[in-house]
Design a protein around this motif. Structure first.
Motif, PDB file in Angstrom:
ATOM      1  N   THR A   1       0.823  -1.212   0.000  1.00 26.20           N
ATOM      2  CA  THR A   1       0.000   0.000   0.000  1.00 26.20           C
ATOM      3  C   THR A   1       0.856   1.260   0.000  1.00 26.20           C
ATOM      4  O   THR A   1       0.601   2.198  -0.766  1.00 26.20           O
ATOM      5  CB  THR A   1      -0.924   0.027   1.234  1.00 26.20           C
ATOM      6  OG1 THR A   1      -1.674  -1.183   1.293  1.00 26.20           O
ATOM      7  CG2 THR A   1      -1.886   1.200   1.164  1.00 26.20           C
TER       8      THR A   1
ATOM      9  N   TYR B   1      -7.587   0.770   2.372  1.00 24.61           N
ATOM     10  CA  TYR B   1      -7.114   1.902   3.175  1.00 24.61           C
ATOM     11  C   TYR B   1      -8.121   3.045   3.155  1.00 24.61           C
ATOM     12  O   TYR B   1      -8.411   3.648   4.201  1.00 24.61           O
ATOM     13  CB  TYR B   1      -5.757   2.348   2.644  1.00 24.61           C
ATOM     14  CG  TYR B   1      -5.266   3.657   3.204  1.00 24.61           C
ATOM     15  CD1 TYR B   1      -4.677   3.723   4.465  1.00 24.61           C
ATOM     16  CD2 TYR B   1      -5.393   4.842   2.476  1.00 24.61           C
ATOM     17  CE1 TYR B   1      -4.226   4.931   4.977  1.00 24.61           C
ATOM     18  CE2 TYR B   1      -4.942   6.043   2.983  1.00 24.61           C
ATOM     19  CZ  TYR B   1      -4.362   6.088   4.232  1.00 24.61           C
ATOM     20  OH  TYR B   1      -3.926   7.284   4.740  1.00 24.61           O
TER      21      TYR B   1
ATOM     22  N   THR C   1     -14.896  -2.892   4.192  1.00 22.59           N
ATOM     23  CA  THR C   1     -13.455  -2.956   4.453  1.00 22.59           C
ATOM     24  C   THR C   1     -13.039  -4.386   4.791  1.00 22.59           C
ATOM     25  O   THR C   1     -12.066  -4.918   4.243  1.00 22.59           O
ATOM     26  CB  THR C   1     -13.082  -2.015   5.607  1.00 22.59           C
ATOM     27  OG1 THR C   1     -13.473  -0.680   5.277  1.00 22.59           O
ATOM     28  CG2 THR C   1     -11.594  -2.046   5.875  1.00 22.59           C
TER      29      THR C   1
END
Length: 440
Positions: free
Chosen positions: A366, A397, A411
């Motif tokens: 990420t 994120y 999520t």
């Protein structure tokens, strides 16, 4: 006689000391085994708690609350000119005039009664704003639907979906929840009549980024990740294998090659965000490549994956017995032929394993992608690696920072999907190694 008794006593004492030493060693071994069992048990326990936390919050995202409505796609509302012009049909506000009256009818609300204006306002909040867009896309795909009656399942609002899934307790005071008491009565009635149900959430896999949870999905992020993984595979694998073959088989052993080897090993341990800074400086600021594009993300992840592939490939080449090389050279093969015809095929399982592990590591990164701007809000699907895109870890994120309750389950669901991809890739690496690996 005395000497005999003394020697016997010494032997007994020695045996006693030896027995005590054995008992201590056995006791230490038992304690070590117990400590190992406790450590493994704690690791399994924490892993179970992690997966339980993710699955318990995320499994509900694979279902979405929908409302069944009988719609009449009136031509005078959707296409007053009758030209079937795409520009005319794209005006989403017109589709609300089709959906809302159908919902009022399902709830028994009179469209013309001014006294029920507040009821109509509350009823509209049961619908997702994305329902009109879904209907518009359906009509754009098939304009022949205009003028006909259709029974369609439309999206319910995110707050309604959370309430139906039990994420909003009924006993919560009305002032502290977004769902009003009258809306709860309507929801219960619709569920009892089979007009409101939880359906499989295909939108989780086909939608892009959205500010509304019910219309948010991982589709755009998945395409971006696929583009990046393809770039990493096309660049990192041939470059990494070529560099490994040269360093292991052809490069002279001197200070320069030692320096290169040390730096490759060091690069494998460099924090990934450093590669993001490098990509920002070289590929975006210097080379002028588009920001937030899959091509830049793929190049950055290629740089990050190269050390892993090089190290794994060199280990696989070293594992091939020297006798293979000597036998090939002995029958007249050149060094290049010996490497590419004999050594490299035997090292292929290790190379594939290292490549897959490197790709799995890149898929979950990420930090470097945040540095090159792939955190942008991208709704449209990228058609090429040069189009704006995001990636699955970055999408997770962004959803993790959203304030709405419904994004919590999305999520966790996205994490489950990402973990499934990583598990498949790692299992594939193990199976490939076992299938093709040769024991010497």
């Amino acid at each position: 006689m005395t000497d005999t008794l003394q020697s016997s006593g010494d032997k007994i004492a020695q045996n006693h000391v030896r027995d005590l030493g054995l008992k201590r060693r056995y006791a230490k071994e038992k304690r070590f085994r117990l400590a190992g069992i406790v450590a493994i048990s704690m690791g399994i326990l924490f892993l179970f708690l992690l997966f339980w936390s993710i699955v318990s919050k995320g499994y509900t995202a694979f279902e979405q609350t929908k409302i069944k409505l009988d719609l009449y796609l009136q031509e005078q509302v959707l296409d007053p000119s009758g030209t079937r012009s795409r520009d005319e049909l794209q005006k989403a506000i017109r589709y609300n005039k089709i959906i809302e009256p159908a919902l009022y009818k399902a709830l028994g609300i009179d469209l013309t009664d001014k006294k029920q204006k507040s009821d109509r306002r509350l009823a509209k909040k049961l619908l997702s704003r994305g329902s009109a867009i879904e209907l518009r896309d359906m009509v754009l795909a098939n304009p022949d639907l205009i003028g006909k009656k259709q029974t369609i399942w439309v999206l319910a609002a995110g707050d309604v979906d959370s309430f139906v899934k039990g994420q909003v307790p009924r006993d919560t005071p009305e002032k502290r929840r977004k769902i009003k008491n009258k809306q709860i009565v309507w929801i219960d009635d619709l569920i009892e009549r089979g007009v409101m149900e939880k359906k499989f959430n295909t939108g989780l896999f086909t939608f892009g980024a959205s500010s509304r949870a019910e219309t948010a999905g991982i589709g755009v992020a998945a395409i971006g990740s696929i583009f990046m993984m393809a770039i990493v595979l096309l660049l990192a694998l041939p470059i990494g294998v070529a560099a490994s073959i040269y360093l292991e088989e052809f490069a002279p052993k001197n200070r320069w090659t030692d320096l290169i080897e040390v730096n490759i090993n060091n690069l494998a341990a460099v924090p990934s965000i450093v590669f993001g800074l490098l990509g920002l400086a070289v590929f975006i600021n210097f080379a002028g490549l588009p920001r937030s594009a899959s091509i830049v993300g793929g190049l950055v992840l290629t740089l990050m994956t190269l050390p892993t592939i090089i190290i794994a490939t060199r280990s696989a080449l070293k594992a091939v017995p020297p006798s293979i090389r000597e036998a090939a050279l002995g029958i007249g093969a050149s060094k290049t032929q010996a490497i590419f015809h004999h050594v490299l095929p035997l090292a292929t399982p290790g190379i594939l394993t290292g490549t897959i592990i490197g790709l799995a590591q890149a898929l979950g990164e990420t930090a470097p992608l945040l540095m090159i701007g792939m955190v942008a809000f991208v709704k449209d699907f990228p058609l090429s690696p040069f189009d704006p895109a995001t990636a699955l870890p970055v999408q997770i994120y962004m959803w993790a920072g959203a304030a709405e309750r419904a994004f919590v389950e999305r999520t966790s669901a996205a994490i489950m999907i990402l973990l499934a991809f990583l598990a498949v890739m790692n299992i594939s690496a193990v199976l490939l190694r076992r299938r093709f690996e040769r024991r010497w």
